[in-house]
Scaffold this motif. Structure first.
Motif, mmCIF file in Angstrom:
data_model
loop_
_atom_site.group_PDB
_atom_site.id
_atom_site.type_symbol
_atom_site.label_atom_id
_atom_site.label_comp_id
_atom_site.label_asym_id
_atom_site.label_seq_id
_atom_site.Cartn_x
_atom_site.Cartn_y
_atom_site.Cartn_z
ATOM 1 N N LEU A 54 34.377 105.539 95.019
ATOM 2 C CA LEU A 54 34.936 106.750 94.421
ATOM 3 C C LEU A 54 34.290 107.062 93.069
ATOM 4 C CD1 LEU A 54 38.726 106.496 95.321
ATOM 5 C CD2 LEU A 54 37.044 108.131 96.195
ATOM 6 N N ILE A 55 34.001 106.044 92.283
ATOM 7 C CA ILE A 55 33.346 106.256 90.987
ATOM 8 C C ILE A 55 31.964 106.860 91.190
ATOM 9 C CG2 ILE A 55 32.300 105.045 89.015
ATOM 10 C CD1 ILE A 55 34.766 103.168 89.075
ATOM 11 N N PHE A 56 31.200 106.311 92.148
ATOM 12 C CA PHE A 56 29.879 106.871 92.436
ATOM 13 C C PHE A 56 29.978 108.306 92.939
ATOM 14 C CE2 PHE A 56 28.348 102.360 92.799
ATOM 15 C CZ PHE A 56 27.435 102.447 91.762
ATOM 16 N N MET A 57 30.937 108.576 93.795
ATOM 17 C CA MET A 57 31.108 109.941 94.316
ATOM 18 C C MET A 57 31.509 110.904 93.189
ATOM 19 S SD MET A 57 32.781 109.383 98.079
ATOM 20 C CE MET A 57 32.914 111.121 98.353
ATOM 21 N N PHE A 58 32.379 110.451 92.298
ATOM 22 C CA PHE A 58 32.791 111.291 91.179
ATOM 23 C C PHE A 58 31.597 111.627 90.289
ATOM 24 C CE2 PHE A 58 34.273 111.737 86.782
ATOM 25 C CZ PHE A 58 35.088 112.846 86.929
ATOM 26 N N ASN A 59 30.741 110.638 90.008
ATOM 27 C CA ASN A 59 29.544 110.876 89.195
ATOM 28 C C ASN A 59 28.591 111.868 89.886
ATOM 29 O OD1 ASN A 59 30.352 109.246 87.116
ATOM 30 N ND2 ASN A 59 29.269 107.441 87.866
ATOM 31 N N ILE A 60 28.424 111.725 91.183
ATOM 32 C CA ILE A 60 27.555 112.651 91.925
ATOM 33 C C ILE A 60 28.125 114.060 91.877
ATOM 34 C CG2 ILE A 60 26.750 113.262 94.246
ATOM 35 C CD1 ILE A 60 26.433 110.237 94.756
ATOM 36 N N LEU A 61 29.417 114.209 92.095
ATOM 37 C CA LEU A 61 30.040 115.542 92.044
ATOM 38 C C LEU A 61 29.951 116.141 90.648
ATOM 39 C CD1 LEU A 61 33.179 115.034 94.308
ATOM 40 C CD2 LEU A 61 31.137 116.385 94.804
#
Length: 188
Positions: free
Chosen positions: A24-31
């Motif tokens: 989720l942290i990686f996805m949040f950074n990508i978004l």
């Protein structure tokens, strides 16, 4: 007697939650990065439309009114100020400056603001060239025409960290003499 457990242990649940949190942290950074890129792209598109608008207006004045003279003018806070005098004796100024981290272009009291734009004064060029070429209209008569080419080039960047350019480029070619005052030509 062996006891078999059919459920999950607390450690398995904690490891699963930790893995999901990392994903989720990686996805949040990508978004978040995509949102910033989208905002920059939108600004760039809007600035491109603005650039096309003011370039068209100035070029139309050059063509329709006929440029008679160009001189350097002074305006408060401006990086560049050119004064254009036309054949109908009207004068219009082009002022370029940066205010609040935004590029501002003023032509004949009409103002365009470009978001997050900087101007590169050190790479700006004003070019004035004269050349004699055979006039294609009177080609059979062997008449040479004297043409003048005027170019104003001011590098413009949307953001110093990107390479997107929204350069101000004005070009005018004429057979009529144009008087240049107070501006040194750099055609390199």
């Amino acid at each position: 007697m062996k006891k078999y457990s059919k459920g999950t242990t607390l450690i398995e649940i904690m490891i699963s939650l930790a893995l999901i949190s990392v994903v989720l942290i990686f996805m949040f950074n990508i978004l978040s990065d995509l949102k910033v890129e989208d905002r920059e792209s939108t600004r760039g598109s809007e600035d491109s439309v603005e650039r096309a608008s003011y370039t068209r207006i100035i070029q139309n004045d050059f063509i329709n009114l006929g440029l008679k003279s160009i001189s350097y003018c002074s305006a408060p806070d401006s990086l560049f100020c050119y004064s254009f005098k036309f054949n109908n004796n009207t004068t219009k100024n082009l002022e370029i400056y940066t205010k609040d981290n935004k590029g501002v272009i003023v032509y004949n009291n009409e103002k365009w603001t470009l978001d997050s734009t900087t101007f590169n004064k050190s790479k700006a060029k004003f070019c004035y060239q004269e050349s004699k070429q055979q006039d294609p209209i009177h080609n059979s008569q062997g008449v040479d025409a004297k043409f003048q080419l005027i170019k104003i080039y001011i590098p413009t960047y949307l953001n110093p960290s990107t390479s997107r350019k929204l350069d101000l480029e004005l070009t005018y070619t004429t057979e009529n003499p144009v008087t240049i005052t107070g501006i040194s030509a750099d055609c390199s």
